[in-house]
Structure formats: structure tokens, C-alpha cells
Design a protein around this motif. Structure first.
Motif, PDB file in Angstrom:
ATOM      1  N   LEU A 270       0.808  -1.215   0.000  1.00 49.68           N
ATOM      2  CA  LEU A 270       0.000   0.000   0.000  1.00 49.68           C
ATOM      3  C   LEU A 270       0.843   1.267   0.000  1.00 49.68           C
ATOM      4  CD1 LEU A 270      -2.898  -0.824   2.486  1.00 49.68           C
ATOM      5  CD2 LEU A 270      -2.975  -0.798   0.000  1.00 49.68           C
ATOM      6  N   TYR A 271       1.870   1.330   0.859  1.00 52.01           N
ATOM      7  CA  TYR A 271       2.574   2.591   1.086  1.00 52.01           C
ATOM      8  C   TYR A 271       4.062   2.551   0.794  1.00 52.01           C
ATOM      9  CZ  TYR A 271      -1.633   2.854   3.982  1.00 52.01           C
ATOM     10  OH  TYR A 271      -2.924   2.807   4.440  1.00 52.01           O
ATOM     11  N   GLY A 272       4.624   1.414   0.435  1.00 53.79           N
ATOM     12  CA  GLY A 272       6.065   1.344   0.255  1.00 53.79           C
ATOM     13  C   GLY A 272       6.765   1.449   1.596  1.00 53.79           C
ATOM     14  N   THR A 273       7.792   2.283   1.667  1.00 53.24           N
ATOM     15  CA  THR A 273       8.525   2.498   2.922  1.00 53.24           C
ATOM     16  C   THR A 273       8.164   3.843   3.546  1.00 53.24           C
ATOM     17  OG1 THR A 273      10.414   3.407   1.692  1.00 53.24           O
ATOM     18  CG2 THR A 273      10.444   1.041   2.182  1.00 53.24           C
TER      19      THR A 273
ATOM     20  N   THR B 211       6.713  16.816   8.688  1.00 52.68           N
ATOM     21  CA  THR B 211       8.023  16.206   8.481  1.00 52.68           C
ATOM     22  C   THR B 211       8.249  15.907   6.995  1.00 52.68           C
ATOM     23  OG1 THR B 211       7.846  15.152  10.651  1.00 52.68           O
ATOM     24  CG2 THR B 211       9.519  14.294   9.142  1.00 52.68           C
ATOM     25  N   VAL B 212       9.451  16.173   6.515  1.00 53.19           N
ATOM     26  CA  VAL B 212       9.781  15.908   5.115  1.00 53.19           C
ATOM     27  C   VAL B 212       9.883  14.400   4.894  1.00 53.19           C
ATOM     28  CG1 VAL B 212      11.467  16.226   3.279  1.00 53.19           C
ATOM     29  CG2 VAL B 212      10.988  18.092   4.860  1.00 53.19           C
TER      30      VAL B 212
ATOM     31  N   ARG C  66      11.013   7.315  -0.584  1.00 52.15           N
ATOM     32  CA  ARG C  66      10.311   6.437   0.359  1.00 52.15           C
ATOM     33  C   ARG C  66       8.857   6.211  -0.043  1.00 52.15           C
ATOM     34  NH1 ARG C  66      11.746   7.004   6.592  1.00 52.15           N
ATOM     35  NH2 ARG C  66      10.875   4.897   6.345  1.00 52.15           N
ATOM     36  N   TRP C  67       8.437   6.858  -1.128  1.00 53.86           N
ATOM     37  CA  TRP C  67       7.091   6.589  -1.644  1.00 53.86           C
ATOM     38  C   TRP C  67       7.144   5.289  -2.435  1.00 53.86           C
ATOM     39  CZ3 TRP C  67       4.786  11.791  -3.844  1.00 53.86           C
ATOM     40  CH2 TRP C  67       4.970  12.802  -2.895  1.00 53.86           C
ATOM     41  N   GLY C  68       6.136   4.509  -2.326  1.00 55.51           N
ATOM     42  CA  GLY C  68       6.130   3.247  -3.065  1.00 55.51           C
ATOM     43  C   GLY C  68       4.783   2.566  -2.996  1.00 55.51           C
ATOM     44  N   GLY C  69       4.721   1.372  -3.574  1.00 53.57           N
ATOM     45  CA  GLY C  69       3.496   0.604  -3.538  1.00 53.57           C
ATOM     46  C   GLY C  69       2.352   1.252  -4.293  1.00 53.57           C
TER      47      GLY C  69
ATOM     48  N   ASP D  64       6.879   0.771  -7.351  1.00 56.29           N
ATOM     49  CA  ASP D  64       5.441   0.981  -7.331  1.00 56.29           C
ATOM     50  C   ASP D  64       4.764  -0.293  -6.835  1.00 56.29           C
ATOM     51  OD1 ASP D  64       6.126  -0.499  -9.617  1.00 56.29           O
ATOM     52  OD2 ASP D  64       4.233   0.026 -10.582  1.00 56.29           O
ATOM     53  N   PHE D  65       3.482  -0.412  -7.098  1.00 48.54           N
ATOM     54  CA  PHE D  65       2.716  -1.569  -6.634  1.00 48.54           C
ATOM     55  C   PHE D  65       3.344  -2.883  -7.093  1.00 48.54           C
ATOM     56  CE2 PHE D  65      -0.840  -4.433  -7.976  1.00 48.54           C
ATOM     57  CZ  PHE D  65      -1.109  -4.938  -6.714  1.00 48.54           C
ATOM     58  N   LEU D  66       3.592  -2.999  -8.395  1.00 50.51           N
ATOM     59  CA  LEU D  66       4.189  -4.226  -8.916  1.00 50.51           C
ATOM     60  C   LEU D  66       5.651  -4.354  -8.494  1.00 50.51           C
ATOM     61  CD1 LEU D  66       3.519  -6.692 -10.646  1.00 50.51           C
ATOM     62  CD2 LEU D  66       4.355  -5.434 -12.637  1.00 50.51           C
ATOM     63  N   GLY D  67       6.348  -3.215  -8.374  1.00 52.89           N
ATOM     64  CA  GLY D  67       7.742  -3.254  -7.960  1.00 52.89           C
ATOM     65  C   GLY D  67       7.920  -3.778  -6.549  1.00 52.89           C
ATOM     66  N   VAL D  68       7.002  -3.414  -5.648  1.00 54.49           N
ATOM     67  CA  VAL D  68       7.074  -3.915  -4.274  1.00 54.49           C
ATOM     68  C   VAL D  68       6.874  -5.423  -4.249  1.00 54.49           C
ATOM     69  CG1 VAL D  68       5.898  -3.889  -2.048  1.00 54.49           C
ATOM     70  CG2 VAL D  68       6.395  -1.749  -3.211  1.00 54.49           C
TER      71      VAL D  68
END
Length: 352
Positions: free
Chosen positions: A72-75, A133-134, A139-142, A297-301
């Protein structure tokens, strides 16, 4: 109910339709039972470790369960997930508002959303101001990254494609030639090549010390590539509008741009709606290509989870991951196509 009855009648209306219907039912009977066994009955739903799926010839939903947060959110920092949830609620709320049957002021609401919501979402997700917070885009993913890329590309491709389509039909030779060259160039290049230029080659040509975020470069590459395809779809819609519509608008005293904005473009968008939806569906599926740019992204995770040594226990984990990805993409794209079909029925004057 009436549509279902009509569909069933068509299935047995002719001997050929009867044969095809029987063949489909036979195929479903042979494969659906096996799929149900693999995906539900014999599947592994829980366990203390990945070894719970070892030696099982069925789906390993434990893999999806253990990595659902990353899917859903990556890291993205867990303590900041409320920002992602808030953006998601706001986005879903806007979709619900636009689905309502009201019309007065709807165009202004759409324009405000295209301008205000992206700024709001960017501030909330990136942070750095208002005490937030930055969170770097690395760190965005999924699913979060997939939605950001798809939503941005669709939202920017529509106005860019409209502008390029109008430029190609311009009576100014230079403007028309430039638009035609842009469309031919972008449609002649693969998205992988454009993304490679944006991620790898672009930093080599900018002054030292100038650094543009990789996600920003990716979004620009997606928008420029798909704007060319959208421009051709919209141009086809404009050409489908009868010439008499423009002449009637001019006869009423409207200026050229007034006639285009009030008469031609609304009819062109209605005529081009199926093509617009096709491009939008293609954009959603194209998001998986960002994996080559180092973005998960979603498939990458899912793919990164498959190379985890703990989960290298058999083909069932890989099969489950890709089956889950296929179901998610099918649901999203099918839902978008059904929503577009509803819009087409509402806009089809001949059926009203």
C-alpha cells in the motif's frame, strides 16, 4: 435485471450462439473449480513463517498478508501514514462529488480540483512546511506511488492533449508544424526511452548542483509522452463535430475561441470519450514501467518481495504475487471502463 434477461436471450438466439455458450460454460466448469481450489480452498492464509507455504501447491496469501503495508505505502514512515489516508479520503470524496447528478458550477469545481487538490496532496505527502516532516519521494512506493503517477498523468494529459490538438489544427503554419512534430516524435519513441532520457541522461546536461527529483522527472516524462496520444484522440473528436456547429456558433456572434470552448470542445470530448478512457487505462498499466527507474510501485514492491531469500520457497509465491497484481489491475481498469460507459450513456443525446 432486464439487461441480464436480454443477455441470456442472446446466448441462445442462434445455433452458433448456443454452441459458443456451451463451450464457454464447459471451459468455466473445467477451470473455475481448479482455480477455486488453488486460490481459496487449499491456499495458505496464515502461518508463523514463510515455510508455511513450502511444498503447498496452492496460493500463498501469507506473502500478501505479510507485505500488505509495503504494497500500500512502500517504505513511507508509519507514523506519518495519516497524511496518506487524509489525501486518499479527500480524493475519494471528490470522486463522489463529481459522480453526483448536479451540473451548476461543476466545471469550476473540476478546475479547482485540478489545481487545488494536487497542491494539497503534494504538501501533505512531501511535507516540509506547516510543521510537516519531510518525507523524500524515495520512500514513496506501492499503491501510493502508482496512484500518484497515474492520477498526475491523467490530470495533466487531458489539458496538455487538448492544447496540442488545438495547436495542430491552428491556421498558423509554425504552430501547427510544431505540434505535428511533437506528436510524431512522442508517438514514435517508446516510453522506456523517454523515461531513460529523463532519469539517466537529463542530469548530464544540467548545470552542476542543479538536481530535480527523480519522481518529478518521471511525472514530466509520463505527461509529455501521453499528451501526444491524448492529443490525437481529442483531435479525432474535434474532426467528428460537424462543420455546421462551428458556423452556427459564429453566426450567433461568438468569437473563434468562444465557439471552440462553448460549442466544439464539449462535443469533441463527448465523441472522444471512449478513446480518452483507453488512454487512461493504458496510463494505469504503464505505471509498472517505473521499476526500471529504481522506483518501487505496486508491482515493484511485489517483485522486490519475490527476491527476498526468505520467500524463495517455490513457484507458489511468485504465482500468488502476479495473480494478486492481475486482479487488482483488472478491478481498477474494469471499474474505470464501467464508469466511462456510464458517462457515455449520460452524454449520448440520441438515447435521451
Amino acid at each position: 435485471m432486464r439487461g441480464l434477461i436480454s443477455f441470456l436471450r442472446q446466448c441462445v438466439s442462434t445455433p452458433l450462439n448456443i454452441a459458443i455458450s456451451l463451450a464457454i460454460c464447459l471451459w468455466l466448469g473445467l477451470n473455475l473449480a481448479e482455480l477455486t481450489r488453488w486460490a481459496i480452498i487449499d491456499a495458505v492464509w496464515s502461518g508463523a513463517s514463510p515455510q508455511a507455504c513450502a511444498g503447498v501447491d496452492a496460493a500463498c496469501w501469507l506473502f500478501i498478508k505479510e507485505r500488505f503495508g509495503q504494497i500500500l505505502y512502500g517504505t513511507y514512515p508509519r507514523e506519518e501514514l495519516w497524511r496518506v489516508v487524509l489525501c486518499g479520503i479527500a480524493g475519494l470524496g471528490l470522486l463522489v462529488v463529481f459522480s453526483l447528478p448536479w451540473r451548476r458550477g461543476k466545471l469550476l469545481a473540476v478546475l479547482a480540483t485540478l489545481i487545488v487538490f494536487p497542491v494539497f496532496a503534494g504538501i501533505m505527502l512531501r511535507g516540509g512546511i506547516f510543521g510537516l516532516t519531510v518525507v523524500p519521494t524515495t520512500r514513496w512506493g506501492g499503491m501510493l506511488l502508482t496512484v500518484v503517477i497515474a492520477a498526475w498523468t491523467i490530470a495533466t494529459t487531458l489539458p496538455l492533449g487538448l492544447a496540442v490538438a488545438l495547436a495542430r489544427r491552428s491556421k498558423l503554419p509554425v504552430v501547427a508544424a510544431f505540434a505535428a512534430c511533437y506528436i510524431d516524435l512522442m508517438r514514435g519513441l517508446p516510453l522506456v526511452g523517454i523515461l531513460f532520457i529523463a532519469i539517466v541522461l537529463f542530469p548530464l546536461f544540467v548545470p552542476p548542483g542543479m538536481d530535480i527529483d527523480a519522481l518529478v522527472r518521471t511525472l514530466i516524462a509520463f505527461a509529455l509522452f501521453n499528451a501526444a496520444n491524448m492529443a490525437e484522440v481529442i483531435r479525432g473528436g474535434i474532426q467528428a463535430v460537424p462543420r455546421g456547429q462551428y458556423e452556427a456558433a459564429m453566426a450567433l456572434g461568438l468569437r473563434h475561441w468562444q465557439a471552440m470552448a462553448l460549442t466544439i470542445i464539449p462535443q469533441a470530448v463527448r465523441a472522444a470519450m471512449p478513446g480518452i478512457v483507453n488512454v487512461s487505462v493504458a496510463i494505469i498499466k504503464e505505471t509498472t514501467i517505473v521499476l526500471i527507474a529504481g522506483m518501487f510501485d505496486f508491482l515493484g514492491v511485489l517483485h522486490s518481495g519475490l527476491i527476498d531469500p526468505a520467500w524463495i520457497i517455490g513457484d507458489q509465491v511468485r504465482e500468488t504475487a502476479y495473480f494478486f497484481a492481475g486482479v487488482v489491475f483488472f478491478v481498477v481498469c474494469f471499474g474505470l471502463s464501467r464508469y466511462s460507459a456510464r458517462i457515455e450513456r449520460k452524454l449520448d443525446v440520441g438515447r435521451q
